[in-house]
Write an enzyme that holds these catalytic residues in place. Structure first.
Site, mmCIF file in Angstrom:
data_model
loop_
_atom_site.group_PDB
_atom_site.id
_atom_site.type_symbol
_atom_site.label_atom_id
_atom_site.label_comp_id
_atom_site.label_asym_id
_atom_site.label_seq_id
_atom_site.Cartn_x
_atom_site.Cartn_y
_atom_site.Cartn_z
ATOM 1 N N ARG B 10 6.472 -2.345 0.198
ATOM 2 C CA ARG B 10 5.660 -4.006 -0.071
ATOM 3 C C ARG B 10 6.525 -4.372 -1.231
ATOM 4 N NH1 ARG B 10 -0.076 -3.927 -2.672
ATOM 5 N NH2 ARG B 10 0.150 -1.960 -3.293
ATOM 6 N N GLU B 58 -4.547 -15.313 11.155
ATOM 7 C CA GLU B 58 -3.233 -14.743 11.430
ATOM 8 C C GLU B 58 -2.640 -15.198 12.528
ATOM 9 O OE1 GLU B 58 -6.146 -13.120 10.812
ATOM 10 O OE2 GLU B 58 -5.781 -12.185 8.601
ATOM 11 N N PHE B 83 -3.476 -6.789 11.161
ATOM 12 C CA PHE B 83 -3.661 -8.273 11.481
ATOM 13 C C PHE B 83 -2.583 -8.641 12.172
ATOM 14 C CE2 PHE B 83 -6.274 -7.538 7.725
ATOM 15 C CZ PHE B 83 -7.365 -6.889 8.291
ATOM 16 N N HIS B 109 0.880 -2.554 4.233
ATOM 17 C CA HIS B 109 -0.120 -1.755 4.623
ATOM 18 C C HIS B 109 -0.476 -1.148 5.913
ATOM 19 C CE1 HIS B 109 -1.075 -4.208 0.973
ATOM 20 N NE2 HIS B 109 -1.926 -3.351 0.609
ATOM 21 N N ASP B 117 -9.492 1.729 1.734
ATOM 22 C CA ASP B 117 -9.912 0.830 2.560
ATOM 23 C C ASP B 117 -10.451 1.359 3.947
ATOM 24 O OD1 ASP B 117 -9.947 -1.289 0.834
ATOM 25 O OD2 ASP B 117 -8.267 -2.371 1.730
#
Lengths: 279, 316
Positions: B10, B58, B83, B109, B117
């Site tokens: 990322r 989104e 998402f 992610h 998470d």
């Protein structure tokens, strides 16, 4: 509005309605009710308001229209055919295998700016087009047409928030408020009302108009033109099935095609209306 | 031995956007309130006038991206894989895929390595979802070098691309000076004759390490990096099937619908050989440090070695 122009628009709108009936009759399926309720709006936009060129459908500086309530494609196709984007003959093969005209708008059809049909999505796409116009300092306007039932989709309000936040005053969303959706009256299914208050609360400039009166339509779009810093929502009070007596305000005509007898009657009514206007 | 440099893909994604923007004024970036995490913030800082936050919306973001693309821009729409591919699936399908618009989806992610998470954010289904959309290109880079190259290639390619990035810093093993990326072309990292390990994403490095361990135990394993899961490089896979007769796939994704499925489908139709899939089995993840989770779910060189030995014993 000048009476000659008004009469011309009214005649075009009748032709557009005949195209809707022609298309759905030949397709033996489709959505005549909500198509007929936006026939006057589309006639006005494509005849008066929008800078489009049938000889160059992808013209960069053109005004754009996203039919968020994509199931009413017969109305858009009929207007585009009327305008010369493709032959009217195409309406007869609407929804057929191998046909140009798909059941819902498809970006590859000349004059169609975006594929649509899954409700709630078109308004977001229109926001993206309007944002691109802002980035490029372009003059074009973006129009999007939503159903009132469509306003039950959450994405509509995500887009409403976005448009106001980015001050997309080059965007006009028209809500076709005919009060009916597949399962019944919008107020009885799962009411999206008050739609005007909702758009106002989301930071839009809201205008209401009579969807079947060109003076009212002109007035609304003239007002929209003057608004800066905000997107504009025009809530058009319309009659589902408008222009064909037996289809008017009948939920059953949301997604049913006319049979031969009904087709003949509808065409006879519309022809009579056209003759009346020609007088 | 030099210290291994670790960078999350990322991070490289954010860097690449910033670098490419200097030469590509059509490039615009959208995010859904996750710019700090997706690293599009790197672009935002340099090019605020071309960065648009859509808020936590989104579905709308994907539609806005479609509209931008239809108007000549090259939009990158970013969010977490869960998402971007999950929540917004139908918008991606209908507003981007069907009209075949030039939208790039930067999904970060992805996979179990999201870590603490937990299951709600560990997307092990995105490749499966995106694979079903006609015309969608899917790229899952293996390290930071490949991630940057993939972003550049996506900008040059006309059409929708789904780019999958990770949260966890992982070893850089490609040499930026010599690395060449081509959409749809797998890369053979090591030759071998007994078995082929086909890996993607952070499992590529694990596969290379596993092959070394296997070599020491007398098993000659070929290693192929499939960075583009769609369109998949049939040639390199079929050649491996013919020459080694056994394939192990390794991915940080569900074994259903991802790389393993794509490889199995490819060989089943043209050169059937056994395919053993390593990935997240049909289960949800849970909270914990990423490194521990990867081990627990068998997404590590040790498990590749174990599964490969088992397969060689069973099929060869």
């Amino acid at each position: 509005m000048d009476s000659t122009i008004k009469k011309q628009l009214e005649m075009t709108a009748v032709n557009v309605r005949m195209g809707i009936i022609e298309g759905t009759f030949n397709a033996k399926s489709g959505h005549p009710g909500g198509s007929l309720s936006i026939a006057d709006l589309l006639t006005y936009l494509y005849s008066v308001k929008m800078n489009v060129n049938p000889a160059d459908p992808d013209m960069k500086e053109r005004d754009r229209l996203v039919l968020s309530k994509g199931h009413t494609a017969p109305a858009l196709y009929s207007v585009l055919a009327e305008k010369g984007f493709f032959p009217k003959e195409e309406l007869k093969s609407l929804r057929h295998i191998g046909a140009l005209l798909q059941g819902h708008p498809c970006i590859h059809i000349p004059g169609v700016d975006m594929s649509s049909g899954s409700l709630g999505q078109g308004i977001s796409v229109a926001c993206g087009m309007a944002l691109a116009g802002k980035i490029d300092n372009a003059d074009y306007k973006v129009y999007t047409i939503l159903g009132d039932g469509e306003c039950e989709e959450g994405q509509v309000w995500e887009a409403a928030m976005f448009a106001a936040h980015y001050q997309l005053d080059n965007l006009v969303a028209i809500v076709d408020n005919n009060g009916l959706q597949i399962d019944g009256k919008i107020t009885e299914v799962c009411s999206p009302e008050p739609i005007t208050d909702k758009f106002a609360a989301f930071g839009w400039h809201v205008i209401t108009m009579d969807a079947h009166d060109f003076d009212s339509i002109e007035k609304a779009f003239d007002e929209a033109e003057k608004i800066s810093g905000k997107p504009v929502a025009i809530i058009q009070k319309s009659v589902k099935g408008k222009g064909v007596s037996f289809m008017e305000d009948k939920v059953s005509w949301h997604g049913t095609a006319p049979n031969k007898e009904q087709y003949d009657q509808a065409m006879a009514e519309l022809s009579a209306r056209l003759e009346e206007l020609k007088k | 031995m030099a210290d291994v440099i670790k960078i999350a893909t990322r991070e490289s994604y954010g860097e690449a956007l910033k670098e490419i923007a200097a030469e590509c004024d059509k490039l615009v970036v959208l995010d859904a309130d996750l710019a700090e995490a997706t690293k599009t913030v790197k672009f935002k800082k340099e090019y605020p006038e071309r960065f648009f936050d859509c808020g936590i919306a989104e579905a709308d973001m994907m539609g806005v991206a479609a509209g931008l693309a239809a108007s000549g821009k090259i939009p990158f729409a970013s969010s977490f894989a869960m998402f971007a591919a999950g929540r917004a699936f139908e918008i991606v399908r209908n507003s981007i895929g069907y009209p075949h618009l030039n939208v790039k989806i930067g999904a970060t992610h992805a996979g179990i390595s999201v870590g603490e998470d937990g299951a709600t954010h560990q997307c092990n289904e995105d490749i499966a979802l995106m694979r079903t959309i006609p015309g969608m290109v899917i790229i899952n880079p293996a390290d930071g070098v490949e991630a940057k190259a993939a972003v550049k290639a996506a900008v040059e390619y006309v059409g929708p691309v789904y780019l999958r990035f990770g949260r966890l810093a992982t070893p850089i093993f490609n040499d930026e000076a010599t690395y060449k990326f081509e959409i749809g072309k797998g890369i053979q990292l090591k030759d071998g004759k007994d078995v082929t390990i086909v890996a993607t994403g952070l499992m590529v490095n694990e596969a290379v390490e596993a092959a070394k361990l296997l070599e020491a135990d007398g098993i000659s394993a070929r290693v192929i990096n499939i960075h583009t899961i769609k369109p998949i490089d049939k040639d390199i896979i079929l050649k491996a099937a013919k020459e080694t007769g056994l394939i192990i796939t390794a991915e940080e994704h569900s074994i259903i619908g991802g790389l393993g499925s794509a490889v199995a489908e490819t060989v089943a139709e043209e050169c059937p050989v056994p395919v053993v899939r390593i990935g997240v089995n049909d289960e949800f993840g849970h909270s914990g440090p990423a490194a521990d989770l990867l081990k627990e779910f068998g997404l590590c060189k040790e498990n590749i070695v174990a599964k490969t030995k088992e397969a060689v014993k069973k099929f060869k």
